[in-house]
Scaffold this active site. Structure first.
Site, PDB file in Angstrom:
ATOM      1  CE  LYS A  18      -2.191  -1.294   3.747  1.00 36.10           C
ATOM      2  NZ  LYS A  18      -1.670  -2.461   4.134  1.00 36.10           N
ATOM      3  NE  ARG A  93      -4.384  -1.536  10.049  1.00 35.15           N
ATOM      4  CZ  ARG A  93      -3.130  -1.035   9.448  1.00 35.15           C
ATOM      5  NH1 ARG A  93      -3.224   0.096   9.250  1.00 35.15           N
ATOM      6  NH2 ARG A  93      -2.062  -1.795   9.588  1.00 35.15           N
ATOM      7  NE  ARG A 132       7.481  -2.934   5.820  1.00 36.84           N
ATOM      8  CZ  ARG A 132       6.153  -2.918   5.805  1.00 36.84           C
ATOM      9  NH1 ARG A 132       5.689  -2.283   4.681  1.00 36.84           N
ATOM     10  NH2 ARG A 132       5.400  -2.993   6.733  1.00 36.84           N
ATOM     11  NE  ARG A 138       6.272  -0.799  10.039  1.00 32.88           N
ATOM     12  CZ  ARG A 138       5.088  -0.752   9.381  1.00 32.88           C
ATOM     13  NH1 ARG A 138       5.034  -0.355   8.285  1.00 32.88           N
ATOM     14  NH2 ARG A 138       4.095  -1.463   9.974  1.00 32.88           N
ATOM     15  NE  ARG A 150       2.210  -5.212  11.311  1.00 25.85           N
ATOM     16  CZ  ARG A 150       3.340  -5.199  10.342  1.00 25.85           C
ATOM     17  NH1 ARG A 150       4.529  -5.861  10.535  1.00 25.85           N
ATOM     18  NH2 ARG A 150       3.055  -4.309   9.371  1.00 25.85           N
TER      19      ARG A 150
HETATM   20  P1  AMP Z   1       0.804  -0.008   9.155  1.00 27.34           P
HETATM   21  O1  AMP Z   1       1.929   1.046   8.879  1.00 27.34           O
HETATM   22  O2  AMP Z   1      -0.476   0.447   8.323  1.00 27.34           O
HETATM   23  O3  AMP Z   1       1.269  -1.255   8.914  1.00 27.34           O
HETATM   24  O4  AMP Z   1       0.451   0.145  10.645  1.00 27.34           O
HETATM   25  C1  AMP Z   1       1.324  -0.284  11.584  1.00 27.34           C
HETATM   26  C2  AMP Z   1       0.554  -0.298  13.044  1.00 27.34           C
HETATM   27  O5  AMP Z   1       0.101   1.115  13.172  1.00 27.34           O
HETATM   28  C3  AMP Z   1      -0.679  -1.216  12.819  1.00 27.34           C
HETATM   29  O6  AMP Z   1      -0.127  -2.377  13.060  1.00 27.34           O
HETATM   30  C4  AMP Z   1      -1.670  -0.650  14.015  1.00 27.34           C
HETATM   31  O7  AMP Z   1      -0.872  -1.064  15.176  1.00 27.34           O
HETATM   32  C5  AMP Z   1      -1.227   0.563  13.958  1.00 27.34           C
HETATM   33  N1  AMP Z   1      -2.219   1.302  13.114  1.00 27.34           N
HETATM   34  C6  AMP Z   1      -2.169   1.754  11.698  1.00 27.34           C
HETATM   35  N2  AMP Z   1      -3.253   2.317  11.227  1.00 27.34           N
HETATM   36  C7  AMP Z   1      -4.232   1.948  11.996  1.00 27.34           C
HETATM   37  C8  AMP Z   1      -5.671   2.083  12.245  1.00 27.34           C
HETATM   38  N3  AMP Z   1      -6.319   2.582  11.062  1.00 27.34           N
HETATM   39  N4  AMP Z   1      -6.244   1.498  13.246  1.00 27.34           N
HETATM   40  C9  AMP Z   1      -5.654   1.110  14.277  1.00 27.34           C
HETATM   41  N5  AMP Z   1      -4.357   0.876  14.263  1.00 27.34           N
HETATM   42  C10 AMP Z   1      -3.742   1.467  13.136  1.00 27.34           C
END
Ligand code: AMP
Length: 194
Positions: A18, A93, A132, A138, A150
């Site tokens: 994404k 989400r 990654r 991260r 996740r």
């Molecule tokens: P991402 O960078 O999209 O993979 O998000 C990394 C982490 O951020 C996720 O595993 C969640 O812990 C948190 N996170 C990101 N976006 C959301 C969301 N819309 N709702 C809840 N947690 C989020």
């Protein structure tokens, strides 16, 4: 917001690509890219209250609670009153987040025009995220158990949104495996046809 053009939800499990694709799409369509994960990471790095609240959830691969995430997203949207449109990456989400996004956009006389999902098999996701994790810094990419958590949470809590947008005829699935360019082209075909 003046003459909004397109609001796209870029959807898919962790590691689907994404963020990578959003960087190309935002240039091409002049959209504002909001990645909720990036906003949380920025806040963690700067040790803000928001970052401190989000960190414990993120480190375990859990979702940050809706009450925190929805307010944060709304504040990000408000920073761009003249945007032509947005790419939402990693948001919504949950169903409550999707409803909050609908209400927010409705208050600005616009809407979500499409949810485009990048479809990638789980084994490839784990492989990509471990790769990654070698360079991303991260913590949630560095540990296979957290990565699998996740992905599990994606299927438990997030995947239902497919039906939410399908029922509004706004859902488009795109094959997320191939070269970055070929995937960008598939996404552009969907966006151009909107
Ligand atoms: P991402 O960078 O999209 O993979 O998000 C990394 C982490 O951020 C996720 O595993 C969640 O812990 C948190 N996170 C990101 N976006 C959301 C969301 N819309 N709702 C809840 N947690 C989020």
């Amino acid at each position: 917001m003046k003459r909004p053009c397109k609001n796209i939800v870029l959807f898919g499990p962790p590691g689907a690509g994404k963020g990578t694709q959003a960087t190309f799409l935002k240039e091409k369509y002049e959209l504002i890219h909001i990645s909720t994960g990036d906003v949380f990471r920025f806040n963690i790095k700067n040790q803000t209250d928001l970052g401190n609240q989000a960190k414990a959830y993120m480190d375990k691969g859990l979702l940050v609670p809706d009450s925190i995430t929805i307010n944060m997203l709304a504040a990000e949207v408000e920073k761009h009153p003249h945007a032509k449109g947005f790419i939402f990456d990693g948001f919504p989400r949950t169903q409550d987040q999707a409803k909050a996004l609908d209400a927010l956009l409705q208050s600005k006389k616009t809407t979500v025009h499409a949810m485009i999902a990048l479809e990638v098999a789980d084994d490839i996701l784990v492989e990509r995220l471990l790769e990654r994790g070698k360079t991303s810094g991260r913590p949630d990419d560095a540990n296979e158990a957290v990565i699998r958590n996740r992905i599990k949470i994606y299927y438990q809590e997030t995947d239902v949104l497919k039906a939410y947008y399908q029922s509004q005829n706004k859902y488009f699935g795109v094959d997320g495996v191939g070269t970055i360019l070929s995937i960008t082209e598939r996404l552009c075909d969907v966006i151009d046809a909107l």
